[in-house]
Scaffold this motif. Structure first.
Motif, short mmCIF file in Angstrom:
data_model
loop_
_atom_site.label_atom_id
_atom_site.label_comp_id
_atom_site.label_asym_id
_atom_site.label_seq_id
_atom_site.Cartn_x
_atom_site.Cartn_y
_atom_site.Cartn_z
N PHE A 199 40.24 35.27 42.00
CA PHE A 199 41.05 36.09 42.90
C PHE A 199 42.02 35.21 43.66
O PHE A 199 41.63 34.21 44.28
CB PHE A 199 40.16 36.88 43.87
N VAL A 200 43.30 35.59 43.64
CA VAL A 200 44.36 34.78 44.23
C VAL A 200 44.51 35.08 45.73
O VAL A 200 44.65 36.24 46.12
CB VAL A 200 45.70 35.04 43.51
N GLU A 201 44.45 34.05 46.51
CA GLU A 201 44.70 34.04 47.95
C GLU A 201 43.77 34.96 48.74
O GLU A 201 44.17 36.00 49.27
CB GLU A 201 46.17 34.40 48.23
N PRO A 202 42.48 34.61 48.84
CA PRO A 202 41.52 35.46 49.55
C PRO A 202 41.60 35.37 51.07
O PRO A 202 40.95 36.16 51.75
CB PRO A 202 40.17 34.92 49.06
N PHE A 203 42.40 34.44 51.61
CA PHE A 203 42.38 34.19 53.06
C PHE A 203 43.50 34.87 53.83
O PHE A 203 43.29 35.36 54.94
CB PHE A 203 42.43 32.68 53.31
N ARG A 223 40.74 39.35 52.40
CA ARG A 223 39.31 39.12 52.36
C ARG A 223 38.54 40.36 51.89
O ARG A 223 37.46 40.25 51.31
CB ARG A 223 38.79 38.68 53.74
N GLU A 224 39.11 41.55 52.11
CA GLU A 224 38.43 42.78 51.70
C GLU A 224 38.34 42.90 50.19
O GLU A 224 37.38 43.46 49.65
CB GLU A 224 39.14 44.00 52.29
N PHE A 225 39.33 42.38 49.49
CA PHE A 225 39.27 42.39 48.03
C PHE A 225 38.18 41.44 47.53
O PHE A 225 37.42 41.77 46.60
CB PHE A 225 40.63 41.99 47.45
N ALA A 226 38.09 40.26 48.15
CA ALA A 226 37.03 39.32 47.78
C ALA A 226 35.66 39.91 48.07
O ALA A 226 34.72 39.80 47.26
CB ALA A 226 37.22 38.01 48.54
N GLY A 249 29.38 43.03 42.20
CA GLY A 249 28.57 42.20 41.31
C GLY A 249 29.31 41.08 40.64
O GLY A 249 28.72 40.37 39.79
N ALA A 250 30.59 40.86 40.98
CA ALA A 250 31.35 39.78 40.34
C ALA A 250 31.01 38.43 40.96
O ALA A 250 30.66 38.34 42.14
CB ALA A 250 32.84 40.05 40.48
N THR A 251 31.13 37.40 40.16
CA THR A 251 31.17 36.03 40.67
C THR A 251 32.64 35.75 40.98
O THR A 251 33.49 35.77 40.08
CB THR A 251 30.66 35.04 39.62
N VAL A 252 32.95 35.54 42.27
CA VAL A 252 34.34 35.47 42.71
C VAL A 252 34.73 34.02 42.94
O VAL A 252 34.10 33.31 43.74
CB VAL A 252 34.55 36.29 44.00
N ILE A 253 35.78 33.59 42.25
CA ILE A 253 36.34 32.25 42.45
C ILE A 253 37.71 32.44 43.11
O ILE A 253 38.59 33.11 42.56
CB ILE A 253 36.51 31.50 41.12
N GLY A 254 37.89 31.89 44.28
CA GLY A 254 39.15 32.02 44.98
C GLY A 254 40.10 30.89 44.66
O GLY A 254 39.68 29.75 44.46
N VAL A 283 36.12 32.94 32.33
CA VAL A 283 36.86 33.75 33.30
C VAL A 283 37.22 35.08 32.65
O VAL A 283 37.96 35.12 31.66
CB VAL A 283 38.13 33.02 33.79
N ASP A 284 36.69 36.15 33.20
CA ASP A 284 36.94 37.48 32.65
C ASP A 284 38.24 38.10 33.17
O ASP A 284 38.94 38.79 32.43
CB ASP A 284 35.79 38.42 33.01
N ARG A 285 38.55 37.88 34.45
CA ARG A 285 39.74 38.48 35.05
C ARG A 285 40.38 37.49 36.03
O ARG A 285 39.68 36.68 36.66
CB ARG A 285 39.39 39.76 35.82
N LEU A 286 41.69 37.59 36.16
CA LEU A 286 42.47 36.86 37.15
C LEU A 286 43.29 37.90 37.88
O LEU A 286 44.15 38.56 37.27
CB LEU A 286 43.37 35.82 36.46
N GLU A 287 43.05 38.08 39.19
CA GLU A 287 43.65 39.20 39.92
C GLU A 287 44.42 38.72 41.14
O GLU A 287 44.00 37.80 41.85
CB GLU A 287 42.56 40.18 40.37
#
Length: 407
Positions: free
Chosen positions: A5-9, A15-18, A25-30, A75-79
């Motif tokens: 996920f691009v730019e979680p801060f 931050r709500e998207f993260a 249930g996703a493993t989230v990489i920021g 990596v399944d998705r890049l959002e």
């Protein structure tokens, strides 16, 4: 599922998207531009890992970061959910062979002349438009279409940089401004008279899974240029019951199909007037100015989670209640400077308090922002009510009564 996920801060609601991705249930990489040292424990807890890059619009730096992640896990998705990040993210997505919005679709959703050309070919009613790279071409378009005209950056968001011109003299003045900003090509469009609103969706595999319609009072161009106006936008709760929204929904479906949008949030703007319903433009991302918070408050749901379910599970499992219409009124000080105080707050709280979602009233001493900064730039009040017309009257009253002072 592993989601980068691009730019979680920043901005704050990122931050709500993260959060929603993690809850789904996703493993989230920021990936972002800010140091993780500035993150609070809650945000850190939603992220499995975080990579800092110099700029999230630097495609080479982003590609290196994503490939580094790919060396460690699939990596399944890049959002991305911010307009300025959509194209670079699509380019990285294709370079790293990750499913999602393509570069072509991202380009069509940003380049206004190309967008409208594709939609006209698909039978979607739009204003006449062209991309022009010279004063001669702009005047030729004006001679064919007539004034007034709208001039825009080809890839701008919302009303940013948009100018209305009513004569050849004003056209030359506006072209000079664009030229001074280094624009080599701009979008020029027929002015469409009528009421303006927006239509927002979450699409899954090209189909609308959830949607919302909202109305601007007044239209955006006027609201973002006129200080004394307290502009509003209101999300209707009548979209399922008023047959007039059927045409808007059908147009939205055709736009999504024509532009090749798969699983994504969308933000579309439209006009309705003497020439009927006309499509204006689209962003392949959520709307700004807190619109999703209004939709969530009006419909008894967490829209961020609905989006995350679409990304992670290819489905949306909540249903909007349509229990409330919800809206925002922006409140502007009469001059720029610093906030010095307010009047009418207590009176309005007594009158409408039960219908207030929240209010933002910056403390005295806070620097003001210009009118062009938007609906949430200075003070605002957000409200909801079961009756759309009652809500509009309440927001009008707040706009007339609650005064912001600056010195």
């Amino acid at each position: 599922m592993n989601v980068v996920f691009v730019e979680p801060f920043f901005p704050r609601n990122q931050r709500e998207f993260a959060r929603a991705l993690a809850e789904a249930g996703a493993t989230v990489i920021g990936i972002g531009e800010y140091s993780v040292d500035g993150f609070d424990d809650q945000l850190k807890g939603w992220l499995y890992h975080y990579e800092q890059v110099p700029s999230v619009t630097d495609v080479e730096a982003m590609t290196r970061a994503v490939r580094w992640v790919q060396d460690k896990l699939w990596v399944d998705r890049l959002e991305a959910t911010v307009e300025a990040h959509i194209m670079s993210t699509a380019q990285v997505r294709e370079a790293c062979t990750i499913p999602g919005t393509s570069v072509h679709t991202a380009w069509l959703c940003r380049d206004k002349p190309s967008m409208k050309e594709a939609l006209r070919a698909a039978g979607v009613p739009t204003a006449l438009s062209a991309a022009v790279s010279s004063a001669a071409a702009a005047h030729e378009f004006a001679a064919q279409v007539g004034f007034p005209l709208i001039l825009k950056p080809r890839s701008g968001a919302g009303a940013s940089g948009t100018v209305r011109v009513d004569s050849d003299v004003e056209l030359d003045q506006a072209l000079g401004t664009f030229g001074g900003q280094g624009a080599g090509s701009i979008a020029v469009e027929e002015f469409v008279e009528g009421h303006e609103g927006f239509y927002d969706t979450i699409a899954v595999d090209g189909q609308v899974a959830m949607d919302f319609a909202s109305h601007y009072y007044p239209n955006v161009l006027e609201a973002m240029r006129t200080r004394w106006i307290s502009p509003e936008f209101i999300s209707t709760n009548r979209i399922d019951t008023a047959p007039e929204y059927g045409e808007l929904r059908e147009m939205g479906r055709r736009v999504i199909a024509a532009l090749g949008i798969g699983t994504s949030a969308t933000h579309m703007e439209w006009f309705f007037g003497p020439k009927g319903l006309k499509f204006s433009e689209i962003g392949c991302r959520p709307p700004g100015v807190g619109a999703w918070d209004l939709y969530s408050a009006g419909n008894d749901l967490d829209l961020y989670r609905a989006w995350a379910d679409a990304i992670v599970h290819a489905g949306v499992f909540s249903v909007p209640s349509r229990r409330f219409a919800s809206g925002i009124v922006a409140l502007r000080p009469p001059q720029d400077g610093t906030i010095s105080g307010y009047s009418g707050v207590d009176e309005l709280q007594q009158q409408f308090g039960e219908w207030v979602i929240d209010a933002h009233l910056p403390s005295p001493g806070t620097p003001t922002q210009g009118v062009e900064a938007g609906y949430m730039a200075n003070a605002y009040v957000r409200m909801r009510h079961p009756d759309y017309d009652v809500l509009r009257d309440m927001l009008d009253t707040v706009g007339r009564t609650l005064r912001v002072y600056a010195s």
